[in-house]
Design a protein around this motif. Structure first.
Motif, PDB file in Angstrom:
ATOM      1  N   ALA A   7       8.628   1.709  -2.297  1.00  0.00           N
ATOM      2  CA  ALA A   7       8.019   0.663  -3.316  1.00  0.00           C
ATOM      3  C   ALA A   7       7.192  -0.455  -2.455  1.00  0.00           C
ATOM      4  CB  ALA A   7       9.086  -0.076  -3.986  1.00  0.00           C
ATOM      5  N   ALA A   8       7.525  -0.762  -1.272  1.00  0.00           N
ATOM      6  CA  ALA A   8       6.896  -1.842  -0.418  1.00  0.00           C
ATOM      7  C   ALA A   8       5.726  -0.984   0.149  1.00  0.00           C
ATOM      8  CB  ALA A   8       7.678  -2.086   0.556  1.00  0.00           C
ATOM      9  N   VAL A   9       5.550   0.190   0.634  1.00  0.00           N
ATOM     10  CA  VAL A   9       4.384   0.592   1.153  1.00  0.00           C
ATOM     11  C   VAL A   9       3.463   1.033   0.041  1.00  0.00           C
ATOM     12  CG1 VAL A   9       3.231   2.647   2.268  1.00  0.00           C
ATOM     13  CG2 VAL A   9       5.667   1.804   3.067  1.00  0.00           C
ATOM     14  N   LEU A  10       4.064   1.660  -1.378  1.00  0.00           N
ATOM     15  CA  LEU A  10       3.045   1.679  -2.283  1.00  0.00           C
ATOM     16  C   LEU A  10       2.305   0.193  -2.725  1.00  0.00           C
ATOM     17  CD1 LEU A  10       2.279   3.769  -4.426  1.00  0.00           C
ATOM     18  CD2 LEU A  10       4.293   2.801  -5.833  1.00  0.00           C
ATOM     19  N   LEU A  11       2.963  -0.525  -2.983  1.00  0.00           N
ATOM     20  CA  LEU A  11       2.331  -2.000  -2.891  1.00  0.00           C
ATOM     21  C   LEU A  11       1.515  -2.338  -2.044  1.00  0.00           C
ATOM     22  CD1 LEU A  11       5.362  -3.939  -4.945  1.00  0.00           C
ATOM     23  CD2 LEU A  11       3.350  -2.702  -5.697  1.00  0.00           C
ATOM     24  N   VAL A  12       1.439  -2.127  -0.755  1.00  0.00           N
ATOM     25  CA  VAL A  12       0.551  -2.372   0.137  1.00  0.00           C
ATOM     26  C   VAL A  12      -0.666  -1.545  -0.125  1.00  0.00           C
ATOM     27  CG1 VAL A  12       0.105  -2.051   2.495  1.00  0.00           C
ATOM     28  CG2 VAL A  12       2.317  -3.048   2.019  1.00  0.00           C
ATOM     29  N   LEU A  13      -0.432  -0.120  -0.502  1.00  0.00           N
ATOM     30  CA  LEU A  13      -1.544   0.600  -0.796  1.00  0.00           C
ATOM     31  C   LEU A  13      -2.463   0.514  -2.039  1.00  0.00           C
ATOM     32  CD1 LEU A  13      -0.019   4.102  -0.015  1.00  0.00           C
ATOM     33  CD2 LEU A  13      -1.683   2.965   1.323  1.00  0.00           C
ATOM     34  N   TRP A  14      -1.719  -0.134  -2.874  1.00  0.00           N
ATOM     35  CA  TRP A  14      -2.346  -0.226  -4.474  1.00  0.00           C
ATOM     36  C   TRP A  14      -3.688  -1.040  -4.258  1.00  0.00           C
ATOM     37  CZ3 TRP A  14      -0.372   2.387  -8.345  1.00  0.00           C
ATOM     38  CH2 TRP A  14      -0.914   2.201  -9.884  1.00  0.00           C
ATOM     39  N   PRO A  15      -3.690  -2.162  -3.737  1.00  0.00           N
ATOM     40  CA  PRO A  15      -4.920  -3.260  -3.839  1.00  0.00           C
ATOM     41  C   PRO A  15      -6.087  -2.319  -3.063  1.00  0.00           C
ATOM     42  CG  PRO A  15      -3.250  -4.393  -2.383  1.00  0.00           C
ATOM     43  CD  PRO A  15      -2.455  -3.147  -3.271  1.00  0.00           C
ATOM     44  N   LEU A  16      -5.760  -1.493  -2.028  1.00  0.00           N
ATOM     45  CA  LEU A  16      -6.552  -1.045  -1.040  1.00  0.00           C
ATOM     46  C   LEU A  16      -7.261   0.275  -1.945  1.00  0.00           C
ATOM     47  CD1 LEU A  16      -4.590  -0.818   2.117  1.00  0.00           C
ATOM     48  CD2 LEU A  16      -6.650  -2.158   1.851  1.00  0.00           C
ATOM     49  N   VAL A  17      -6.436   0.976  -2.579  1.00  0.00           N
ATOM     50  CA  VAL A  17      -6.936   2.311  -3.293  1.00  0.00           C
ATOM     51  C   VAL A  17      -7.676   2.013  -4.628  1.00  0.00           C
ATOM     52  CG1 VAL A  17      -5.986   4.214  -4.255  1.00  0.00           C
ATOM     53  CG2 VAL A  17      -5.079   3.633  -2.016  1.00  0.00           C
ATOM     54  N   GLU A  18      -7.133   0.947  -5.467  1.00  0.00           N
ATOM     55  CA  GLU A  18      -7.718   0.764  -6.629  1.00  0.00           C
ATOM     56  C   GLU A  18      -8.806  -0.039  -6.638  1.00  0.00           C
ATOM     57  OE1 GLU A  18      -6.674   1.510  -9.767  1.00  0.00           O
ATOM     58  OE2 GLU A  18      -5.546   2.994  -8.438  1.00  0.00           O
ATOM     59  N   GLY A  19     -10.029   0.746  -6.291  1.00  0.00           N
ATOM     60  CA  GLY A  19     -11.245   0.061  -6.435  1.00  0.00           C
ATOM     61  C   GLY A  19     -12.254   1.174  -6.319  1.00  0.00           C
ATOM     62  N   SER A  20     -13.747   0.698  -6.434  1.00  0.00           N
ATOM     63  CA  SER A  20     -14.594   1.774  -6.253  1.00  0.00           C
ATOM     64  C   SER A  20     -15.839   0.818  -5.800  1.00  0.00           C
ATOM     65  CB  SER A  20     -15.010   2.514  -7.489  1.00  0.00           C
ATOM     66  OG  SER A  20     -15.421   1.516  -8.488  1.00  0.00           O
ATOM     67  N   GLN A  21     -16.991   1.658  -5.732  1.00  0.00           N
ATOM     68  CA  GLN A  21     -18.165   1.121  -5.027  1.00  0.00           C
ATOM     69  C   GLN A  21     -18.600  -0.141  -5.660  1.00  0.00           C
ATOM     70  OE1 GLN A  21     -21.279   3.892  -4.287  1.00  0.00           O
ATOM     71  NE2 GLN A  21     -19.940   5.507  -3.965  1.00  0.00           N
ATOM     72  N   GLY A  22     -18.455  -0.141  -6.992  1.00  0.00           N
ATOM     73  CA  GLY A  22     -18.907  -1.271  -7.701  1.00  0.00           C
ATOM     74  C   GLY A  22     -17.905  -2.568  -7.955  1.00  0.00           C
ATOM     75  N   THR A  23     -16.687  -2.095  -7.202  1.00  0.00           N
ATOM     76  CA  THR A  23     -15.652  -3.345  -7.522  1.00  0.00           C
ATOM     77  C   THR A  23     -15.578  -4.186  -6.235  1.00  0.00           C
ATOM     78  OG1 THR A  23     -14.255  -1.530  -8.602  1.00  0.00           O
ATOM     79  CG2 THR A  23     -13.098  -3.759  -7.916  1.00  0.00           C
ATOM     80  N   PRO A  24     -15.847  -5.542  -6.403  1.00  0.00           N
ATOM     81  CA  PRO A  24     -15.887  -6.377  -5.055  1.00  0.00           C
ATOM     82  C   PRO A  24     -14.576  -6.546  -4.604  1.00  0.00           C
ATOM     83  CG  PRO A  24     -16.300  -7.646  -7.248  1.00  0.00           C
ATOM     84  CD  PRO A  24     -16.478  -6.164  -7.448  1.00  0.00           C
ATOM     85  N   LEU A  25     -14.385  -6.573  -3.267  1.00  0.00           N
ATOM     86  CA  LEU A  25     -13.010  -6.728  -2.617  1.00  0.00           C
ATOM     87  C   LEU A  25     -12.173  -7.670  -3.247  1.00  0.00           C
ATOM     88  CD1 LEU A  25     -13.783  -5.825   1.085  1.00  0.00           C
ATOM     89  CD2 LEU A  25     -12.623  -4.377  -0.470  1.00  0.00           C
ATOM     90  N   SER A  26     -12.776  -8.923  -3.693  1.00  0.00           N
ATOM     91  CA  SER A  26     -12.074 -10.403  -4.089  1.00  0.00           C
ATOM     92  C   SER A  26     -11.347  -9.822  -5.435  1.00  0.00           C
ATOM     93  CB  SER A  26     -12.893 -11.304  -4.110  1.00  0.00           C
ATOM     94  OG  SER A  26     -14.023 -11.066  -5.085  1.00  0.00           O
ATOM     95  N   SER A  27     -11.831  -8.988  -6.075  1.00  0.00           N
ATOM     96  CA  SER A  27     -11.244  -8.923  -7.457  1.00  0.00           C
ATOM     97  C   SER A  27      -9.802  -8.087  -7.576  1.00  0.00           C
ATOM     98  CB  SER A  27     -12.274  -7.900  -8.301  1.00  0.00           C
ATOM     99  OG  SER A  27     -12.684  -6.862  -8.063  1.00  0.00           O
ATOM    100  N   ARG A  28      -9.551  -7.305  -6.314  1.00  0.00           N
ATOM    101  CA  ARG A  28      -8.528  -6.302  -6.282  1.00  0.00           C
ATOM    102  C   ARG A  28      -7.173  -7.244  -6.202  1.00  0.00           C
ATOM    103  NH1 ARG A  28     -10.200  -1.223  -2.611  1.00  0.00           N
ATOM    104  NH2 ARG A  28     -12.129  -1.295  -2.936  1.00  0.00           N
ATOM    105  N   PRO A  29      -6.107  -6.591  -6.615  1.00  0.00           N
ATOM    106  CA  PRO A  29      -4.688  -7.326  -6.800  1.00  0.00           C
ATOM    107  C   PRO A  29      -4.193  -7.577  -5.492  1.00  0.00           C
ATOM    108  CG  PRO A  29      -4.414  -5.103  -7.452  1.00  0.00           C
ATOM    109  CD  PRO A  29      -6.088  -5.269  -7.098  1.00  0.00           C
ATOM    110  N   TRP A  30      -4.744  -8.417  -4.709  1.00  0.00           N
ATOM    111  CA  TRP A  30      -4.124  -8.678  -3.570  1.00  0.00           C
ATOM    112  C   TRP A  30      -2.863  -9.428  -3.481  1.00  0.00           C
ATOM    113  CZ3 TRP A  30      -6.324  -5.786   0.041  1.00  0.00           C
ATOM    114  CH2 TRP A  30      -7.804  -5.628  -0.228  1.00  0.00           C
TER     115      TRP A  30
END
Length: 500
Positions: A224-247
């Motif tokens: 669960a801990a590693v999955l939550l680290v991955l989630w904000p890194l993976v959930e995004g695309s070319q048009g998604t600004p980094l600041s909008s990810r669920p950090w």
């Protein structure tokens, strides 16, 4: 000639006729090669898969990182399960699961289905891999065991080298719509054959360690801990600004990480085996080697993905041409790995230092060349891949040997499992970080694949340099230890180690 009955499963395995043991080795090697091939084969199929399923950047990242994450997390508990139950039964279950998941991935109608199938594939691979080394330990002794492990190492090298070529051929054979599905379907006949042969040729040994602790709570907290680290890194695309990810999920991951450590201490305090052996974290050689391996795998695993995307999507190369471009890395790495096994006793940590410097030089050359190349780009990059691959061959095998050198032999199995887990988790996080950076750069540069590759390579080089710092720190520690040896009474209790 049939071996005499015995109540000792280890001796029963040793008593197997010579021909039977080598046939059994061939069966487990086939399964091990299948799990390794699946990583490099999928790399060259990703661009056509992405187009065929209309997958976005996030889907591509989950397809790759999900496999590595699941693989790494189940390695240690599944190794213990093989000790606690019939190793043959656990092995066959892993192969069957991997085969079914491969079929599901080939049939996938959408990106979500294939992402889930890849996670299940990773679980199957994580069940298979520790059984392979377990069978080698049980079936062989002395020189035969060394020979068997040498064959295992060669299988790893050949599988890595053949993967991009085989993947490219299958994609070309099946075309853009069906080729990527063939990449998964090819596992199905292999898996069925392995299950049938395993039933016939592998020894049905009794458990070697009863009452093994699988630490399910520790596994869930860690995953669960590693999955939550991955989630904000993976959930995004070319048009998604980094600041909008669920950090903010990183904060939750940190809390789960603390809970995991507290649970491991509590569980270990009851005399149970934990997912992570906290005692090994007090062994300096092990800590340095574990850190080195984690950062190296975080860096180099993503190289092939970003290079494949650059060549196939950015330059319009076919899957086969992209596979041929990166093949020199795998071939040179396999040759260097064979050499490093003979040299590690003599040169110790210097091999890893040399290897990491060479990898960095090769990747830096690729970074400097890419913006200035035109025409036959793959061929012009091949020498740099050859250099990087040759360096890589001097990193992984010597690091395993030296990392476990000062570990109590009774804990070598636990130490090896933790090392593989760290490498796989490092791969998952590294792939997520570097691909997120690659796609983000594409979005900000309006599709400049050369610039996206360069930025990704610099992050990769940074990870390799961090691994190099750990190698240098361990080298200095070993040299200091040689010049200032421990008192005699302490030296008598220490486990002999390899020379630096």
């Amino acid at each position: 000639m049939t071996s005499a009955p015995t109540s000792d499963p280890a001796r029963a395995d040793e008593a197997q006729p010579d021909r039977s043991r080598w046939r059994a080795l061939a069966v487990v090697m086939a399964a091990g090669a299948m799990t390794l091939l699946d990583v490099s084969i999928v790399n060259v199929a990703l661009p056509t898969l992405r187009e065929g399923l209309q997958a976005d950047d996030s889907d591509v990242q989950w397809i790759v990182a999900g496999y590595a994450l699941a693989f790494g997390i189940v390695l240690v508990p599944m190794g213990r399960l093989g000790d606690a139950r019939s190793r043959r039964a656990v092995f066959m279950a892993g192969v069957a699961l991997f085969t079914l998941a491969s079929a599901a991935a080939g049939l996938a109608p959408n990106p979500t289905t294939i992402s889930v199938a890849r996670v299940v594939q990773g679980i199957g691979g994580g069940i298979i891999t520790p059984q392979v080394s377990g069978f080698i330990q049980n079936l062989f002794q002395g020189r035969d065991r060394a020979k068997a492990f040498s064959i295992f190492g060669a299988t790893i090298g050949l599988s890595t080298a053949a993967g991009p070529l085989l993947g490219g051929l299958l994609v070309q054979l099946g075309g853009p719509d069906f080729g990527w599905r063939l990449v998964f379907y090819v596992n199905v006949p292999i898996g069925i054959a392995v299950v049938l042969l395993a039933r016939r040729l592998l020894p049905a040994s009794a458990p070697t360690k009863r009452g093994q602790s699988l630490d399910p709570v520790g596994v869930l907290l860690f995953a669960a801990a590693v999955l939550l680290v991955l989630w904000p890194l993976v959930e995004g695309s070319q048009g998604t600004p980094l600041s909008s990810r669920p950090w903010w999920l990183l904060g939750v991951a940190a809390v789960l990480g603390i809970a995991f450590v507290l649970w491991e201490r509590s569980w270990g305090g009851r005399g149970k085996e934990t997912l992570i052996n906290l005692r090994l974290l007090k062994v300096p050689a092990y800590v340095f080697g574990l850190s080195l391996g984690t950062f190296y795998f975080a860096g180099f695993t993503a190289i092939f993905l970003v290079v494949t995307l650059y060549l196939q999507v950015g330059l319009g190369y076919s899957a086969l041409e992209a596979g041929l471009t990166t093949t020199p890395f795998a071939v040179a790495g396999a040759i260097a790995a064979l050499l490093s096994g003979r040299l590690v006793e003599r040169f110790g940590r210097w091999l890893a230092v040399f290897g990491l410097v060479t990898v960095s030089v090769g990747l830096l050359a690729i970074d400097l060349l890419v913006p200035h190349l035109s025409g036959m780009v793959g061929l012009k990059l091949a020498p740099a891949f050859l250099v990087a691959g040759f360096g890589g061959g001097f990193v992984i095998t010597p690091n395993v040997t030296l990392t476990l050198a000062e570990v109590d032999p009774a804990e070598a199995g636990s130490g090896g499992g933790m090392l593989q887990t760290a490498q796989r988790v490092g791969s998952a996080i590294g792939v997520a970080v570097i691909l997120a950076q690659f796609f983000s750069t594409l979005g900000s540069t309006r599709g400049d694949y050369a610039e996206a590759l360069s930025v990704s390579l610099r992050t990769t080089i940074a990870a390799v340099v961090v691994a190099l710092l750990f190698a240098l720190a361990d080298l200095l520690r070993r040299n200091r230890k040689e010049h200032h040896p421990e008192p005699q009474h302490a030296a008598e209790e220490a486990v002999p180690r390899h020379a630096a």
